[in-house]
Write an enzyme that holds these catalytic residues in place. Structure first.
Site, PDB file in Angstrom:
ATOM      1  N   ASP A  26      38.346  16.629  56.763  1.00 21.61           N
ATOM      2  CA  ASP A  26      37.704  17.146  55.549  1.00 21.61           C
ATOM      3  C   ASP A  26      38.659  17.046  54.355  1.00 21.61           C
ATOM      4  O   ASP A  26      38.278  17.336  53.218  1.00 21.61           O
ATOM      5  CB  ASP A  26      37.169  18.569  55.745  1.00 21.61           C
ATOM      6  CG  ASP A  26      38.250  19.587  56.026  1.00 21.61           C
ATOM      7  OD1 ASP A  26      39.417  19.188  56.280  1.00 21.61           O
ATOM      8  OD2 ASP A  26      37.934  20.800  55.990  1.00 21.61           O
ATOM      9  N   GLU A  57      38.709  24.630  62.490  1.00 28.19           N
ATOM     10  CA  GLU A  57      39.884  25.446  62.178  1.00 28.19           C
ATOM     11  C   GLU A  57      39.704  26.871  62.703  1.00 28.19           C
ATOM     12  O   GLU A  57      38.607  27.418  62.624  1.00 28.19           O
ATOM     13  CB  GLU A  57      40.107  25.475  60.660  1.00 28.19           C
ATOM     14  CG  GLU A  57      40.446  24.114  60.089  1.00 28.19           C
ATOM     15  CD  GLU A  57      40.732  24.144  58.595  1.00 28.19           C
ATOM     16  OE1 GLU A  57      40.818  25.246  58.001  1.00 28.19           O
ATOM     17  OE2 GLU A  57      40.864  23.052  58.015  1.00 28.19           O
ATOM     18  N   GLU A 112      49.448  22.944  62.148  1.00 27.08           N
ATOM     19  CA  GLU A 112      49.764  22.516  60.781  1.00 27.08           C
ATOM     20  C   GLU A 112      50.747  23.473  60.118  1.00 27.08           C
ATOM     21  O   GLU A 112      50.530  24.688  60.077  1.00 27.08           O
ATOM     22  CB  GLU A 112      48.473  22.417  59.937  1.00 27.08           C
ATOM     23  CG  GLU A 112      48.784  21.984  58.500  1.00 27.08           C
ATOM     24  CD  GLU A 112      47.593  21.466  57.711  1.00 27.08           C
ATOM     25  OE1 GLU A 112      46.501  21.306  58.271  1.00 27.08           O
ATOM     26  OE2 GLU A 112      47.782  21.212  56.492  1.00 27.08           O
TER      27      GLU A 112
HETATM   28  O1  KIV Z   1      41.425  17.235  57.110  1.00 28.51           O
HETATM   29  C1  KIV Z   1      42.436  16.719  57.595  1.00 28.51           C
HETATM   30  O2  KIV Z   1      42.838  15.605  57.226  1.00 28.51           O
HETATM   31  C2  KIV Z   1      43.150  17.461  58.625  1.00 28.51           C
HETATM   32  C3  KIV Z   1      44.473  16.935  59.057  1.00 28.51           C
HETATM   33  C4  KIV Z   1      45.467  17.118  57.986  1.00 28.51           C
HETATM   34  C5  KIV Z   1      44.915  17.519  60.339  1.00 28.51           C
HETATM   35  O3  KIV Z   1      42.703  18.456  59.069  1.00 28.51           O
END
Ligand code: KIV
EC number: 2.1.2.11
Length: 274
Positions: free
Chosen positions: A49, A120, A186
């Protein structure tokens, strides 16, 4: 073994089996041409996203919609032959209930051909992860800095310092126990990422975490030097394509203004094929 040596596309159980093995290579992609470029080199391609910030110029990922994810997911799927495709569930598409999460995850997979979704959240999402996995939806979890919660986290700060570490460890354990096949860590401290990687039995995929994680992920535009709005410490730039593109565009503008372009090679004469 890396995806480049595999004869078939990896599935979530293959990824899970890579725990403790050769690190998993993961990059994001949002378009067919970039998907074609990353396909041969990656085990997993994530339709993140982050597309909202990187491609659409949004200030955060909060404005990303299901429709945006589906559009970009379909484009990426057209460019992949070997890597496994995982697609992010956008903010607001899964938090309300397990049923809402299933409905939207199923739609993302059915309409894009993705093999799994990423969402998430830690312990508070464990119930939802279990519900999805039991119903045929493989889930990649994402703990530590979860950008969709930027407003409650109070910014994009490093996570896991001090007493925060125990909570993030509990999050990682909870998503692993719930059946996630891997988990993104992260922007957590290196020591916490190492502890989590040793403590859980699913691959950890680090971004701003540790080289000891079972894999690494980066936003492709960041590592190519295409996204210049900011440069997070955890991004290693492997190219400066933004600068190269700027120079090319400026040369084109110069050529057009001076009538150096189009030249003899770029115009058509009267003869066939000339
Ligand atoms: O949205 C994204 O690109 C992510 C990565 C940074 C893990 O969640």
């Amino acid at each position: 073994m890396s995806a480049t040596n595999e004869t078939r596309r990896p599935v979530p159980s293959d990824i899970r089996a890579r725990k403790g093995g050769t690190p998993l290579v993961v990059l994001t992609a949002y378009s067919t041409p970039i998907a074609r470029l990353v396909d041969a080199h990656c085990d997993i391609v994530l339709v993140g996203d982050s597309v909202g910030m990187v491609v659409h110029g949004l200030e955060s990922t909060l404005g990303v919609t299901m429709e945006m994810m589906i559009l970009h997911g379909k484009a990426v799927a057209r460019g992949l032959r070997r890597a496994m495709m995982v697609i992010d569930m956008p903010f607001g598409s899964y938090e309300e209930s397990r049923e809402q999460a299933f409905r939207n995850a199923a739609r993302l997979m059915a309409e894009t051909g993705a093999s799994a979704v990423k969402l998430e959240g830690g312990a508070h999402m464990a119930d939802t992860i279990e519900f999805l996995v039991q119903r045929g939806i493989p889930v990649m979890a994402h703990v530590g800095l979860t950008p969709q919660s930027v407003n409650t986290l109070g910014g994009y700060r490093v996570q896991g310092r001090g007493k925060d570490a125990a909570r993030i460890m509990a999050d990682a354990r909870a998503v692993a126990e719930a059946g996630a096949f891997s988990v993104v860590l992260e922007k957590v401290t290196e020591s916490l990422a190492n502890e989590i990687t040793r403590a859980i039995d699913i691959p950890t995929i680090g971004i701003g975490a540790s080289a000891e994680c079972d894999g690494q992920v980066l936003v492709v535009d960041d590592m190519l030097g295409l996204f210049a709005d900011f440069h997070p410490k955890f991004v290693k730039r492997y190219a400066e394509l933004g600068k190269a593109a700027e120079e090319a565009i400026s040369a084109y503008a110069r050529d057009v203004r001076s009538r150096a372009f189009p030249g003899p090679d770029h115009v058509f004469g009267e003869g066939r094929g000339k």
